[in-house]
Design an enzyme around this catalytic site. Structure first.
Site, short mmCIF file in Angstrom:
data_model
loop_
_atom_site.label_atom_id
_atom_site.label_comp_id
_atom_site.label_asym_id
_atom_site.label_seq_id
_atom_site.Cartn_x
_atom_site.Cartn_y
_atom_site.Cartn_z
N LYS A 1 -7.64 8.09 12.21
CA LYS A 1 -7.24 7.62 10.66
C LYS A 1 -8.22 8.13 9.80
O LYS A 1 -8.13 8.66 8.82
CB LYS A 1 -6.94 6.04 10.73
CG LYS A 1 -6.48 5.67 9.41
CD LYS A 1 -6.35 4.22 9.26
CE LYS A 1 -5.84 3.80 7.94
NZ LYS A 1 -5.56 2.54 7.78
N ASP B 1 -4.83 2.61 -4.55
CA ASP B 1 -3.47 3.04 -4.11
C ASP B 1 -2.97 1.68 -3.68
O ASP B 1 -1.70 1.79 -2.98
CB ASP B 1 -3.48 3.95 -2.97
CG ASP B 1 -4.21 3.84 -1.86
OD1 ASP B 1 -5.12 2.93 -1.65
OD2 ASP B 1 -4.28 4.39 -0.73
N ASP C 1 0.89 -1.06 -0.09
CA ASP C 1 0.16 0.13 0.07
C ASP C 1 0.79 1.35 -0.14
O ASP C 1 2.01 1.24 0.65
CB ASP C 1 -0.84 0.14 0.98
CG ASP C 1 -1.95 -1.04 1.23
OD1 ASP C 1 -2.22 -1.44 0.41
OD2 ASP C 1 -2.44 -1.60 2.30
#
Length: 1234
Positions: free
Chosen positions: A955, A1138, A871
């Site tokens: 997050k 991503d 990632d």
């Protein structure tokens, strides 16, 4: 040779299955399979020796047997067994195998089988099976008998001695205890255990009954085998020397062989020695005493075993009874040389081709997801197994999926199918739909006749379409919706929402109408394509964009289904202020299937499933399609362009003449995958232990509750949605498990982001879906490629998780090296049970075994199919940092110099620490009198400064900041980490503090937050990001001002990507109209329609930053894919936005390509300068060059229009970026993806 009834064999096998012994289970399952598979012979069953010249029929010769099913399987099995015996150093078997392929026949009574020297070929009738199966069963019966005897000893021990021992211990420990007042003493605190103790006598009696039952089997088989004394003697000695009977006939010179323990194999896995243990009576006696003591302590296990034993007998007695009079066994053997019980089982039972001995789960046992007795799933399974994997078969599958609901009207489900819940539901549902079909046809015909008689109604396009449609097609799509709604019963998704289902039904009817019109036109114009014809008929194709028309068209047939009680409407509460109408099965179906509301019963396949051939190529010229790609019917039966349509946009995304998009999509459509057989089998066999997916038989307790709160309703809906998703993944994996290559067509959204179009099972799905897929084409990984091997280890550590993915590469590699034993022996569960991503970690363990095997075999390489996933570090922020050239921000995002010994920067943890420091500094300023805080804020700040604000808490709120997350959404993301509860009634609080929030944690005293605490945390989050990084704030202001200019001038915002994609952002406004779906009710639905006279100003402002970031992310991915496929021969690649996945030997290459893509987009030129220039050009294009003037010094835009002069504030791009070259250097970054 006598033929004997094999009732005893069936009883033995039944007993084996009942007690759960793996060998017994397989033997029982194999009885029918072996009987049916053996070729029938006309050889008479007499005691006379046949003529050697006639002993082998043409089908029994070695050459013929190689082509038959059973001998081939046995041959491969024997080869594996031979390898095993070679490793066991057995000279007898080695000698036998050496003569394996001999075509010589002997003068004995029977001919030697070419399958295995030492066995005599059995001339079996259709209803006969080999005697070795009987031998296996008798071995197992002996194990059961001995187990029951041990259990009996333990019961007697507990009954007569345990109480006295307990009293003695208590008396010895405390002499003052008066034991006379106790009639019985037990040291066990388990109530169930104590309750069962009361019925000790009954359990003892039951054990005696079980022992008698087993002895009857022995007597029965012995009696029937007495006719052939040679066979009986052979059988006796085989059982004697290969079962626990040795305990009672032990000799001092008896040798017992054990495999070399795993811990001794660490240095050289090829060596598999034997450890001969010379057993004597003393050792056996000691073991026996130890076993008796263990059994006395595991009394509950005995009870459970006996209970399972009883239930299994009851369940299997019906099968036994039905077979007693129809099945026979033969003792058609004159010699049996058996030296190892496992050798017998390996010969008889199918052995998995997997070297790791993971058993293959049969498809017939996988009805947990899809009922393979259902005609729909059965037909697809037949297409996949009985046809070659080519374009013709793919076309058959696609046509079948379009018309799958018609399959249920072609055939009735057989009444003799094996019964299970899914089968019962399918039979009841299909029978009712078949029964009601004539009535539906009559209703549709009457409706069409009514429209034709009403001249004033025939002019409407909706009515024209309905009149033209065939009844069979309309029944098909109506039944398709019924099956889909039953499969998604009570779930909240686009397949149950009333509006979405109705509009989708209208779209399908309209597309069919367009196709028929096109086919009529094509008769006179054979060269025209479907998509070009649609462009030439905009009055028809524009109808698709009118949701109101589509709703009205589909609603006609939804009404019919509701009138027939096949469907009904149910209102669901999404929140306190939002409701949603969904379609659920009607009373006619619910009455047939009472358990439908409690169980998930999938009755239909998804419309988009994996392909068995590469997708068709997209071809583009001058921004027009020459052909559509992906599924083979695309462009023939329907039209799906590369770019997914967004009905709110005023302008479509365009392709430049030179672009990489078409090539990227075609390349991704050609990547071949297959089901990871090892992983699939393991998770099916071990799901109860590790919980890889939700147990299909588990019913959530809230399902049984009559009235649910809103929170409980959400919990249940989340559970059912997850279970439904997992069942579909398992079902599709079952169907495609033997397909050598499968493919996943992709399309792009208007920003260029890549999405798989297949449903449920695809590489962009949940962990279960990703873990079940690996590349079909293998790649060589050489053992001297340390970089590739290290990336494999890094992937293993990342998958294990537990914060390992935050450590340095070297630490992750070392962790794998330090846990080799538990990784190679992952079945022990030491690591697998603790892994954060169990399925991905499981894929790593299998791959690592392949690597170690090649290493120990001294091979130069091994073949890998495993995708290694890595990632990017906060990908959205990475693009923002590169856009604004913010060096400080980029350093925190791992775009700085680093090596494998360095730990990667954790941006989320970094922000969390800055938030804590912010609250501390604010409190200090308040104490120094530099600022003023309210008492409530002081208390809140103290709490937030003292608690541990961990990364997962913030997050989601942080990662959505680049996408212009609103304050309300950011607050909701924070609340996801808390349990919301009402404050105690004793507290006197304001209305706004009616709730408190308990942090989700294992800590016994969780942190309590109030609404004020969460709001302060959200504000601090924005402060530390936008204030500490002023360039980021400047970019946000710049983009908002650009959107404001766009709204004022009513023009789109364009930007061009390096991949050749031109995006134009401008959203139409939407308005809500009320529609009445049914004439008999006053209920109304809110239908969104476009207002093409006005634009959505708010969405234009909010969406600009996230869409820009998403498009740049998509552009970098496109550049990586195109260059990756140019440089690599094997096309093994996939991405989830991503996240990138390639074989381990290509990871280093991938990282280099990603860095190059970033350089192309950002470093070589300032992308924001180009963005600003394009928008200025658009303004000039719309209003003319002479009417426009920019004053960058004052930051204004002046428009000289006929109606007067307009001055607008126009942001200066120099306030965001420097004209100088970039300061960011990520070329030596080791963690740009990790």
């Amino acid at each position: 040779m006598p033929i004997i009834p094999r009732a005893g064999l069936i009883m033995a096998a039944t007993g084996a299955a009942a007690m759960g012994t793996a060998l017994g289970i397989e033997a029982a399952k194999t009885i029918r399979k072996v009987s049916d598979s053996v070729n029938s012979s006309d050889t008479s069953n007499t005691n006379e020796s046949p003529d050697p010249s006639q002993s082998l029929s043409s089908s029994d010769t070695p050459q013929a047997m190689e082509s038959s099913d059973i001998p081939q399987a046995s041959s491969s099995t024997i080869s594996e067994v031979t390898d095993t015996k070679d490793m066991l150093d057995n000279p007898t078997v080695s000698a036998n195998v050496s003569a394996d392929n001999s075509n010589d026949t002997s003068d004995d009574d029977e001919t030697i089988s070419p399958i295995d020297g030492g066995f005599i070929n059995s001339i079996l009738e259709d209803n006969e099976i080999p005697l070795v199966v009987l031998i296996n069963s008798l071995h197992i019966i002996n194990y059961f008998e001995f187990s029951l005897i041990l259990g009996l000893f333990s019961l007697l021990f507990r009954k007569f001695f345990m109480n006295k021992i307990q009293k003695f211990i208590l008396k010895f420990i405390n002499k003052k205890v008066d034991l006379t007042q106790y009639k019985s003493i037990t040291l066990n605190k388990n109530k169930v255990f104590n309750y069962l103790e009361k019925y000790n006598e009954y359990v003892i009696l039951y054990v005696f009954i079980c022992l008698i039952w087993l002895k009857i089997i022995h007597v029965y088989i012995s009696y029937n085998l007495a006719a052939d004394i040679d066979t009986y003697v052979t059988l006796y000695y085989s059982v004697k020397h290969n079962s626990l009977f040795i305990i009672f006939t032990i000799k001092n010179n008896y040798k017992f062989y054990l495999n070399k323990p795993q811990w001794l194999k660490k240095k050289d896995l090829k060596i598999k020695e034997l450890i001969p243990l010379r057993l004597n009576k003393m050792i056996i006696s000691g073991q026996l005493i130890f076993i008796l003591l263990i059994y006395s302590l595991v009394f509950p296990f005995i009870i459970i075993s006996l209970f399972t034993f009883t239930i299994s007998i009851l369940l299997n007695n019906g099968v036994v009874g039905s077979l007693l009079y129809n099945i026979q066994i033969t003792s058609n053997f004159t010699e049996i040389d058996i030296s190892d019980i496992m050798l017998i089982s390996n010969i008889i039972l199918p052995i998995s081709p997997n070297k790791k001995n993971i058993k293959r789960t049969k498809v017939s046992n996988l009805n947990i997801a899809y009922d393979l007795n259902n005609p729909i799933f059965k037909e697809l399974f037949s297409l996949l197994t009985n046809n070659p994997m080519n374009h013709e078969t793919q076309l058959k599958i696609e046509y079948f999926l379009k018309n799958q609901s018609l399959e249920i009207t072609k055939q009735n489900m057989s009444s003799n199918l094996k019964s299970n819940n899914n089968t019962n539901i399918s039979k009841a549902l299909i029978s009712k739909l078949v029964e009601i079909k004539p009535l539906l046809e009559k209703t549709i015909e009457n409706y069409k006749t009514k429209l034709e008689l009403m001249e004033d109604q025939k002019v409407y396009l909706n009515n024209k379409i309905i009149i033209k449609m065939q009844k069979e097609f309309l029944i098909q799509i109506m039944y398709g919706r019924i099956l889909t709604i039953v499969s998604n019963n009570n779930l909240l998704n686009n397949k149950t929402f009333q509006l979405e289902v109705t509009i989708d039904l209208g779209k399908e009817i309209l597309n069919k109408y367009l196709l028929e019109c096109f086919n009529d036109f094509k008769k006179s114009n054979p060269n025209i394509t479907f998509i070009n014809w649609k462009k030439d008929n905009p009055e028809l194709t524009n109808f698709i964009g009118e949701t109101q028309n589509l709703f009205e068209l589909g609603n006609v047939f939804i009404n019919i289904l509701v009138d027939f009680n096949l469907l009904k409407v149910k209102v669901k509460m999404l929140s306190r202020d939002e409701k949603k109408s969904i379609l659920v099965p009607g009373d006619l179906i619910v009455n047939l299937i009472p358990l439908l509301d409690r169980e998930i019963s999938i009755q239909a396949l998804p419309s988009k499933i994996p392909m068995i051939v590469p997708g068709k190529l997209y071809k583009l010229q001058d921004n027009d399609y020459l052909s559509l790609g992906g599924y083979l019917l695309n462009g023939e039966e329907y039209t799906e362009e590369i770019i997914l349509s967004n009905w709110e946009l005023s302008s479509k995304t365009k392709f430049l003449e030179r672009n990489d998009i078409v090539d990227m999509v075609n390349k991704m459509n050609s990547v071949a995958f297959k089901i990871n057989e090892n992983v699939f089998n393991f998770i099916l066999l071990n799901n109860d232990k590790y919980g890889f997916f939700t147990n299909p038989n588990y019913i959530h307790p809230l399902t049984l509750k009559a009235k649910l709160t809103l929170v409980e309703q959400r919990e249940l809906e989340s559970f059912n949605s997850k279970k439904h998703l997992e069942l579909n993944i398992i079902g599709l994996a079952t169907l495609f498990r033997d397909v050598p290559s499968i493919y996943f067509p992709v399309r792009l959204d208007y920003r260029g982001r890549l999405y798989c179009t297949t449903e449920y099972l695809n590489y962009q799905g949940i962990e279960l879906a990703k873990g079940l897929l690996h590349f079909s084409l293998g790649e060589k990984v050489y053992l001297n490629d340390n970089i590739a091997i290290n990336y494999l280890k890094i992937f293993g550590a990342n998958s294990f998780g537990n914060k390992l993915d935050k450590k340095s590469f070297q630490d992750r590699i070392s962790w794998v090296d330090n846990h080799l034993e538990d990784i190679l022996n992952f079945e022990n569960g030491v690591l697998l049970s603790k892994a954060d991503n169990k399925i991905l970690f499981l894929t790593f363990c299998f791959e690592f075994q392949n690597y170690i095997e090649a290493l120990n075999n001294k091979e130069p390489y091994w073949i890998t199919h495993l995708p290694i996933q890595l990632d990017a570090s906060c990908n959205g922020f990475q693009h923002l940092a590169l856009l604004i050239d913010d060096l400080a921000l980029s350093n925190e995002l791992n775009m700085n110099d680093s090596n494998s010994m360095d730990s990667p920067n954790d941006f989320y943890q970094f922000i969390a620490l800055k938030i804590k420091n912010l609250f501390s500094s604010k409190l200090y300023e308040h104490q120094q009198g530099k600022s003023t805080l309210s008492p409530e804020d002081v208390e809140s700040y103290r709490k937030l400064a003292s608690v541990d604000i961990y990364r997962t808490l913030i997050k989601k709120s942080v990662m959505t900041i680049p996408y212009n997350v609103s304050a309300g959404s950011s607050l909701e993301y924070l609340k996801e980490n808390f349990y919301r509860e009402r404050k105690p009634k004793t507290s006197i609080v304001k209305d706004k503090d009616y709730y408190i929030y308990k942090l989700k944690s294992d800590h016994p005293n969780p942190v309590i937050f109030t609404e004020l605490d969460l709001k302060n945390l959200r504000k601090a989050l924005s402060f530390v990001i936008f204030v500490d990084y002023p360039k980021l704030r400047a970019l946000s202001i710049y983009l908002k001002l650009i959107a404001k200019v766009s709204n004022t001038l009513q023009i789109p915002i364009p930007w061009i990507l390096p991949t050749g994609l031109e995006i134009n952002q401008q959203f139409y406004n939407k308005e809500i109209i009320k529609v009445k779906p049914f004439t008999y009710t006053k209920n109304l639905l809110n239908l969104s329609v476009l207002d093409k006279k006005n634009f959505n100003r708010n969405k234009q402002r909010i969406a600009l930053m996230p869409n820009l970031v998403h498009s740049l992310d998509a552009a970098s991915l496109c550049l990586v894919i195109v260059n990756y496929f140019k440089e690599n021969e094997n096309v093994n690649f996939y991405s989830i936005h991503d996240c990138f996945a390639v074989p381990c030997n290509k990871v280093n290459n991938l990282i280099g390509l990603l860095k190059s893509a970033y350089c192309i987009i950002y470093s070589n030129s300032k992308y924001l300068l180009e963005f600003d220039s394009n928008f200025r050009s658009t303004i000039i294009k719309f209003y003319g060059k002479d009417a426009i003037s920019f004053d960058d010094t004052k930051g204004t835009l002046i428009l000289n229009l006929k109606n007067g002069i307009i001055k607008l504030k126009y942001p200066s791009i120099q306030s965001v970026i420097d004209i100088n070259s970039s300061n960011i250097n990520f070329k030596n970054s080791n963690y740009i993806i990790h």
